[in-house]
Scaffold this active site. Sequence first.
Site, PDB file in Angstrom:
ATOM      1  N   HIS A   1       0.860  -1.190   0.000  1.00  0.00           N
ATOM      2  CA  HIS A   1       0.000   0.000   0.000  1.00  0.00           C
ATOM      3  C   HIS A   1       0.892   1.234   0.000  1.00  0.00           C
ATOM      4  O   HIS A   1       1.936   1.249   0.660  1.00  0.00           O
ATOM      5  CB  HIS A   1      -0.892   0.021   1.252  1.00  0.00           C
ATOM      6  CG  HIS A   1      -2.083   0.904   1.115  1.00  0.00           C
ATOM      7  ND1 HIS A   1      -2.016   2.269   1.305  1.00  0.00           N
ATOM      8  CD2 HIS A   1      -3.359   0.621   0.773  1.00  0.00           C
ATOM      9  CE1 HIS A   1      -3.215   2.781   1.103  1.00  0.00           C
ATOM     10  NE2 HIS A   1      -4.049   1.815   0.778  1.00  0.00           N
TER      11      HIS A   1
ATOM     12  N   ASP B   1      -7.808  -5.658   0.033  1.00  0.00           N
ATOM     13  CA  ASP B   1      -8.230  -6.518  -1.083  1.00  0.00           C
ATOM     14  C   ASP B   1      -7.795  -7.961  -0.927  1.00  0.00           C
ATOM     15  O   ASP B   1      -8.146  -8.799  -1.761  1.00  0.00           O
ATOM     16  CB  ASP B   1      -7.659  -5.945  -2.382  1.00  0.00           C
ATOM     17  CG  ASP B   1      -8.265  -4.579  -2.676  1.00  0.00           C
ATOM     18  OD1 ASP B   1      -7.491  -3.616  -2.842  1.00  0.00           O
ATOM     19  OD2 ASP B   1      -9.494  -4.480  -2.681  1.00  0.00           O
TER      20      ASP B   1
HETATM   21  C1  SDX Z   1      -6.283  -0.061  -2.826  1.00  0.00           C
HETATM   22  O1  SDX Z   1      -4.619   4.487  -1.985  1.00  0.00           O
HETATM   23  C2  SDX Z   1      -5.547   3.836  -1.348  1.00  0.00           C
HETATM   24  O2  SDX Z   1      -5.937   4.196  -0.247  1.00  0.00           O
HETATM   25  C3  SDX Z   1      -6.096   2.627  -2.079  1.00  0.00           C
HETATM   26  C4  SDX Z   1      -7.059   1.766  -1.301  1.00  0.00           C
HETATM   27  C5  SDX Z   1      -8.349   2.496  -1.036  1.00  0.00           C
HETATM   28  O3  SDX Z   1      -9.070   2.090  -0.097  1.00  0.00           O
HETATM   29  O4  SDX Z   1      -8.709   3.404  -1.852  1.00  0.00           O
HETATM   30  O5  SDX Z   1      -6.473   1.364  -0.084  1.00  0.00           O
HETATM   31  C6  SDX Z   1      -7.440   0.533  -2.104  1.00  0.00           C
HETATM   32  O6  SDX Z   1      -6.072   0.275  -3.969  1.00  0.00           O
HETATM   33  C7  SDX Z   1      -5.363  -0.994  -2.085  1.00  0.00           C
HETATM   34  C8  SDX Z   1      -4.153  -1.473  -2.968  1.00  0.00           C
HETATM   35  C9  SDX Z   1      -4.670  -2.568  -3.892  1.00  0.00           C
HETATM   36  N1  SDX Z   1      -3.640  -2.936  -4.867  1.00  0.00           N
HETATM   37  C10 SDX Z   1      -2.976  -4.120  -4.763  1.00  0.00           C
HETATM   38  O7  SDX Z   1      -3.113  -4.924  -3.858  1.00  0.00           O
HETATM   39  C11 SDX Z   1      -2.075  -4.414  -5.948  1.00  0.00           C
HETATM   40  C12 SDX Z   1      -0.740  -5.006  -5.434  1.00  0.00           C
HETATM   41  N2  SDX Z   1      -0.097  -3.933  -4.724  1.00  0.00           N
HETATM   42  C13 SDX Z   1       0.967  -3.210  -5.442  1.00  0.00           C
HETATM   43  O8  SDX Z   1       0.637  -3.019  -6.790  1.00  0.00           O
HETATM   44  C14 SDX Z   1       1.374  -1.971  -4.666  1.00  0.00           C
HETATM   45  O9  SDX Z   1       1.555  -2.341  -3.371  1.00  0.00           O
HETATM   46  C15 SDX Z   1       0.521  -0.729  -4.708  1.00  0.00           C
HETATM   47  C16 SDX Z   1       0.146  -0.324  -6.092  1.00  0.00           C
HETATM   48  C17 SDX Z   1      -0.711  -0.897  -3.894  1.00  0.00           C
HETATM   49  C18 SDX Z   1       1.377   0.374  -4.115  1.00  0.00           C
HETATM   50  O10 SDX Z   1       2.477   0.466  -4.965  1.00  0.00           O
HETATM   51  P1  SDX Z   1       3.662   1.427  -4.582  1.00  0.00           P
HETATM   52  O11 SDX Z   1       3.128   2.775  -4.320  1.00  0.00           O
HETATM   53  O12 SDX Z   1       4.754   1.259  -5.586  1.00  0.00           O
HETATM   54  O13 SDX Z   1       4.129   0.787  -3.217  1.00  0.00           O
HETATM   55  P2  SDX Z   1       5.460   1.120  -2.504  1.00  0.00           P
HETATM   56  O14 SDX Z   1       6.036   2.402  -3.015  1.00  0.00           O
HETATM   57  O15 SDX Z   1       5.209   0.999  -1.047  1.00  0.00           O
HETATM   58  O16 SDX Z   1       6.422  -0.103  -2.968  1.00  0.00           O
HETATM   59  C19 SDX Z   1       7.642  -0.243  -2.278  1.00  0.00           C
HETATM   60  C20 SDX Z   1       8.362  -1.382  -2.967  1.00  0.00           C
HETATM   61  C21 SDX Z   1       8.482  -1.184  -4.479  1.00  0.00           C
HETATM   62  O17 SDX Z   1       9.703  -1.839  -4.849  1.00  0.00           O
HETATM   63  P3  SDX Z   1      11.021  -0.873  -5.063  1.00  0.00           P
HETATM   64  O18 SDX Z   1      10.636   0.140  -6.122  1.00  0.00           O
HETATM   65  O19 SDX Z   1      11.289  -0.255  -3.706  1.00  0.00           O
HETATM   66  O20 SDX Z   1      12.071  -1.849  -5.518  1.00  0.00           O
HETATM   67  O21 SDX Z   1       7.633  -2.606  -2.772  1.00  0.00           O
HETATM   68  C22 SDX Z   1       7.315  -3.162  -4.033  1.00  0.00           C
HETATM   69  C23 SDX Z   1       7.351  -2.011  -5.042  1.00  0.00           C
HETATM   70  O22 SDX Z   1       7.660  -2.525  -6.323  1.00  0.00           O
HETATM   71  N3  SDX Z   1       5.952  -3.701  -3.935  1.00  0.00           N
HETATM   72  C24 SDX Z   1       5.631  -4.982  -4.125  1.00  0.00           C
HETATM   73  C25 SDX Z   1       4.248  -5.041  -3.913  1.00  0.00           C
HETATM   74  N4  SDX Z   1       3.788  -3.828  -3.598  1.00  0.00           N
HETATM   75  C26 SDX Z   1       4.852  -2.992  -3.621  1.00  0.00           C
HETATM   76  N5  SDX Z   1       6.359  -6.065  -4.464  1.00  0.00           N
HETATM   77  C27 SDX Z   1       5.681  -7.238  -4.592  1.00  0.00           C
HETATM   78  N6  SDX Z   1       4.346  -7.377  -4.392  1.00  0.00           N
HETATM   79  C28 SDX Z   1       3.601  -6.296  -4.051  1.00  0.00           C
HETATM   80  N7  SDX Z   1       2.297  -6.435  -3.862  1.00  0.00           N
END
Ligand code: SDX
Length: 394
Positions: A270, A328
């Site tokens: 998140h 989710d």
């Molecule tokens: C919702 O914003 C909100 O409030 C949204 C929500 C709401 O109620 O409206 O909460 C609802 O959208 C929840 C999120 C649902 N999406 C998912 O579950 C999809 C899987 N999650 C990822 O796509 C990701 O975690 C995001 C999109 C949710 C967030 O992505 P970010 O902003 O890139 O997360 P981050 O900056 O904290 O990531 C840090 C690192 C990154 O790697 P580096 O660039 O540091 O190398 O962690 C990695 C990311 O690539 N990472 C993951 C990951 N989520 C982040 N690696 C593997 N699996 C994952 N799920």
Amino acid sequence: STHCFTYDPGFTSTAACESKITYIDGDAGVLLHRGYPIEQLAEHGSFLETCYLLLYGDLPTHAQHADFESRVYRHTMVHEQMAKFFTGYRRDAHPMAIMVGNVGALAAFYHDSLDITDPHQRMVASIRMISKMPTIAAMAYKYTIGQPFVYPTNSLDYTSNFLKMCFSIPCEEYKVNPVLARALDRIFILHADHEQNASTSTVRLAGSSGANPFACIAAGIACLWGPAHGGANEAALQMLQEIGTVDRIPHFVARAKDKNDPFRLMGFGHRVYKNYDPRAKIMQHTCHEVLATLGIKDDPLLDVAVELERIALHDEYFIEKKLYPNIDFYSGITLKAMGFPTSMFTVLFALARTVGWIAQWKEMIEDPHQKIGRPRQLYTGAPQRPYVLLDDRA
Ligand code: SDX
């Protein structure tokens, strides 16, 4: 009020807004709506009460709740012409495609709630959105499964009414299971609002131009559909189905950690929560409650989800990047057990989030200092250069 700042990665600029509606402390895993903790709202309240709280700023008295409920129930039906829209869709249309189209089209019917400068019209539009989303969502579901539309039953509570519109058929008596209705009502509370997430920011940006509220909510639905946002509940269940069995989890966890592999653990991570999403805990508890109510003893998807969570939370990659289950992760298993197809999961998210979108839209419109949103950019393209005639180009 609680300042909210979104930092654009790679930028020093911030796009900021002030809001009194929702507060999140991502490090502590805290979520408050108008100051009330999500855990207490989910345990003691109803979704309709949460709608009142988000719109008006405090919990309703008995009289206020009764008045609000009667106003919401006055608008649960949609214009009969809307039923004709559906004949244009393919039966295998994704229900979210139908929701984007039909919600935007509400502006073609309700001309008496389009003037955003009129406080009465703003409130009518807000109530209409909350009232009609369950009806339109249920119609989208019924259309895709080839069953007749079921009209709202205003003698039922908000969520029971939605369940009946989805699952009742004309030739049989339908009784709402009160435990499932309470569980779904709690799930709607969990999804009601979440500060300046992508779809809410979309609604605010669309609304800042003066667009009518139905068009703004349609824009929010479109944004929510993405698998990185609201579409994650559908994607998370599909991921659990692809993993299939507990012994295949390590392979998928390795893929999620591989920078060269686009695979992500859906329902994990998140942008704001760097601790456990408080909604996910309640969602997991609700999942167990629904499966027990339905007499589902060993759900292989739940076994995979619980073991995947255990492995990920002990893995240094997820620990270092502070990745936890989000709302989710368990919602799909729960909704599937209730009888919803995966294609309806994000529709249910949009149904619940409508009150958050419309409350945030109203707050923005009623801010006397509000101006049209205009994000800026950091230009990284070609420097200025003279035009080259076609014959002179290499
Ligand atoms: C919702 O914003 C909100 O409030 C949204 C929500 C709401 O109620 O409206 O909460 C609802 O959208 C929840 C999120 C649902 N999406 C998912 O579950 C999809 C899987 N999650 C990822 O796509 C990701 O975690 C995001 C999109 C949710 C967030 O992505 P970010 O902003 O890139 O997360 P981050 O900056 O904290 O990531 C840090 C690192 C990154 O790697 P580096 O660039 O540091 O190398 O962690 C990695 C990311 O690539 N990472 C993951 C990951 N989520 C982040 N690696 C593997 N699996 C994952 N799920």
